[in-house]
Enzyme design. Structure first.
Site, PDB file in Angstrom:
ATOM      1  N   GLY A   1      93.964  32.486  76.955  1.00  0.00           N
ATOM      2  CA  GLY A   1      94.644  32.019  75.750  1.00  0.00           C
ATOM      3  C   GLY A   1      95.460  33.078  75.026  1.00  0.00           C
ATOM      4  O   GLY A   1      95.740  32.925  73.835  1.00  0.00           O
ATOM      5  N   SER A   2      95.916  34.133  75.754  1.00  0.00           N
ATOM      6  CA  SER A   2      96.704  35.141  75.020  1.00  0.00           C
ATOM      7  C   SER A   2      98.041  34.570  74.559  1.00  0.00           C
ATOM      8  O   SER A   2      98.558  34.967  73.504  1.00  0.00           O
ATOM      9  CB  SER A   2      96.895  36.407  75.860  1.00  0.00           C
ATOM     10  N   ASN A   3      98.611  33.652  75.320  1.00  0.00           N
ATOM     11  CA  ASN A   3      99.869  33.026  74.859  1.00  0.00           C
ATOM     12  C   ASN A   3      99.627  32.145  73.645  1.00  0.00           C
ATOM     13  O   ASN A   3     100.439  32.114  72.726  1.00  0.00           O
ATOM     14  CB  ASN A   3     100.529  32.226  75.988  1.00  0.00           C
TER      15      ASN A   3
ATOM     16  N   LEU B   1      96.229  24.726  84.059  1.00  0.00           N
ATOM     17  CA  LEU B   1      96.233  24.673  85.515  1.00  0.00           C
ATOM     18  C   LEU B   1      96.427  23.289  86.108  1.00  0.00           C
ATOM     19  O   LEU B   1      96.631  23.146  87.312  1.00  0.00           O
ATOM     20  CB  LEU B   1      94.914  25.262  86.053  1.00  0.00           C
ATOM     21  N   LYS B   2      96.337  22.274  85.289  1.00  0.00           N
ATOM     22  CA  LYS B   2      96.455  20.914  85.833  1.00  0.00           C
ATOM     23  C   LYS B   2      97.883  20.403  85.726  1.00  0.00           C
ATOM     24  O   LYS B   2      98.589  20.719  84.772  1.00  0.00           O
ATOM     25  CB  LYS B   2      95.532  19.965  85.060  1.00  0.00           C
TER      26      LYS B   2
ATOM     27  N   ILE C   1     100.648  17.785  84.842  1.00  0.00           N
ATOM     28  CA  ILE C   1     100.739  16.777  83.783  1.00  0.00           C
ATOM     29  C   ILE C   1     101.175  15.455  84.398  1.00  0.00           C
ATOM     30  O   ILE C   1     102.174  15.384  85.125  1.00  0.00           O
ATOM     31  CB  ILE C   1     101.760  17.224  82.698  1.00  0.00           C
TER      32      ILE C   1
ATOM     33  N   HIS D   1     106.057  30.270  82.627  1.00  0.00           N
ATOM     34  CA  HIS D   1     105.707  30.697  83.985  1.00  0.00           C
ATOM     35  C   HIS D   1     106.038  32.187  84.119  1.00  0.00           C
ATOM     36  O   HIS D   1     107.139  32.607  83.734  1.00  0.00           O
ATOM     37  CB  HIS D   1     106.481  29.878  85.017  1.00  0.00           C
TER      38      HIS D   1
ATOM     39  N   ASP E   1     106.720  23.477  88.101  1.00  0.00           N
ATOM     40  CA  ASP E   1     107.685  24.558  87.813  1.00  0.00           C
ATOM     41  C   ASP E   1     109.133  24.230  88.177  1.00  0.00           C
ATOM     42  O   ASP E   1     109.909  25.144  88.480  1.00  0.00           O
ATOM     43  CB  ASP E   1     107.270  25.862  88.545  1.00  0.00           C
TER      44      ASP E   1
ATOM     45  N   GLU F   1     106.176  37.419  77.655  1.00  0.00           N
ATOM     46  CA  GLU F   1     105.734  36.033  77.442  1.00  0.00           C
ATOM     47  C   GLU F   1     105.386  35.812  75.983  1.00  0.00           C
ATOM     48  O   GLU F   1     105.719  34.792  75.376  1.00  0.00           O
ATOM     49  CB  GLU F   1     104.496  35.719  78.300  1.00  0.00           C
TER      50      GLU F   1
HETATM   51  C1  GAR Z   1     100.214  33.439  81.683  1.00  0.00           C
HETATM   52  O1  GAR Z   1     100.649  34.599  82.309  1.00  0.00           O
HETATM   53  C2  GAR Z   1     101.087  32.266  82.076  1.00  0.00           C
HETATM   54  O2  GAR Z   1     102.426  32.600  82.245  1.00  0.00           O
HETATM   55  C3  GAR Z   1     100.465  31.891  83.392  1.00  0.00           C
HETATM   56  O3  GAR Z   1      99.094  31.958  83.141  1.00  0.00           O
HETATM   57  C4  GAR Z   1      98.847  33.003  82.214  1.00  0.00           C
HETATM   58  C5  GAR Z   1      97.956  32.478  81.121  1.00  0.00           C
HETATM   59  O4  GAR Z   1      97.544  33.521  80.308  1.00  0.00           O
HETATM   60  N1  GAR Z   1     100.862  30.595  83.834  1.00  0.00           N
HETATM   61  C6  GAR Z   1     101.106  30.316  85.104  1.00  0.00           C
HETATM   62  O5  GAR Z   1     100.975  31.119  86.010  1.00  0.00           O
HETATM   63  C7  GAR Z   1     101.585  28.884  85.337  1.00  0.00           C
HETATM   64  N2  GAR Z   1     101.936  28.680  86.695  1.00  0.00           N
HETATM   65  P1  GAR Z   1      96.920  33.279  78.883  1.00  0.00           P
HETATM   66  O6  GAR Z   1      95.775  32.285  79.047  1.00  0.00           O
HETATM   67  O7  GAR Z   1      96.443  34.631  78.480  1.00  0.00           O
HETATM   68  O8  GAR Z   1      97.998  32.753  78.004  1.00  0.00           O
END
Ligand code: GAR
Length: 205
Positions: A12-14, A90-91, A93, A109, A150, A179
């Site tokens: 969940g850092s994003n 990861l799922k 939609i 992404h 994607d 990101e």
């Molecule tokens: C992030 O790097 C995001 O870009 C990637 O998962 C990570 C989630 O990190 N997403 C993908 O690879 C989608 N194909 P987070 O949980 O720390 O936000």
């Protein structure tokens, strides 16, 4: 003000970066709901720390795909959600959700799409593939979500250099730093109603 739901399966850092952007006034939106398919996702914990409703909705605990999608749509309606931001979700939609939120679902992404995307391209696998290919630049894409993995049109993309001694982890960290900036910037464009979408053509006013 736009009401955003964040879907996340991981740390969940994003999500955290988006919540910070809202708090600091860089993102003029309200994050009203966080949904995860993983009960133990760090994202749910972060949401609760910020006082944002956080729900675990898993296919495994529901009798069918239909019920799963219905549960998601009900939660979105209950919270008056305008836009969805996938942040390490990861799922795939379902098309019934995509129809309901047409051109209002974003994904982030950790690569410059259309390279290094698609099913199974997640997290460190993406960065390993970039290094294996010998790329000199890597980057991040925020794009609209369509029925495939994607493949929706990009809203914003940003490059980072690949350094000669990079490992998947060091490259991931460099990409993640971007990101954390670009996702709030992309959502802010929607908040300001500056995104015009005609098919695959996205222009920023
Ligand atoms: C992030 O790097 C995001 O870009 C990637 O998962 C990570 C989630 O990190 N997403 C993908 O690879 C989608 N194909 P987070 O949980 O720390 O936000």
């Amino acid at each position: 003000m736009i009401r955003v739901a964040v879907f996340a399966s991981g740390g969940g850092s994003n999500l955290n970066a988006l919540l910070e952007a809202v708090q600091s006034g860089r993102l003029d939106a309200s994050i009203v709901l966080v949904i995860s398919n993983k009960a133990e996702a760090g994202a749910l914990q972060i949401a609760r720390e910020y006082g944002v409703p956080a729900v675990h909705i898993s296919q495994k605990s529901l009798p069918s795909d239909d019920e799963f999608n219905k549960a998601i749509l009900t939660a979105l309606k209950e919270h008056g959600v305008d836009m969805i931001a996938l942040a390490g979700y990861l799922k795939k939609i379902d098309s019934c959700i995509i129809r309901e939120y047409k051109n209002r679902i974003l994904n982030i992404h950790p690569a410059l799409l259309p390279s290094f995307g698609g099913k199974g391209m997640y997290g460190l696998k993406v960065h390993q593939a970039v290094l294996d290919y010998g790329c000199k630049v890597a980057g991040v894409t925020v794009h609209l979500v369509d029925e495939e993995y994607d493949t929706g049109p990009p809203i914003l993309q940003r490059c980072v250099p690949v350094e000669p001694d990079d490992t998947p982890e060091t490259l991931a960290a460099r990409v993640l730093e971007q990101e954390h900036k670009i996702y709030a910037e992309a959502l802010q464009l929607f908040a300001e109603n500056r995104v015009k979408i005609q098919g695959r053509k996205v222009s920023i006013k």
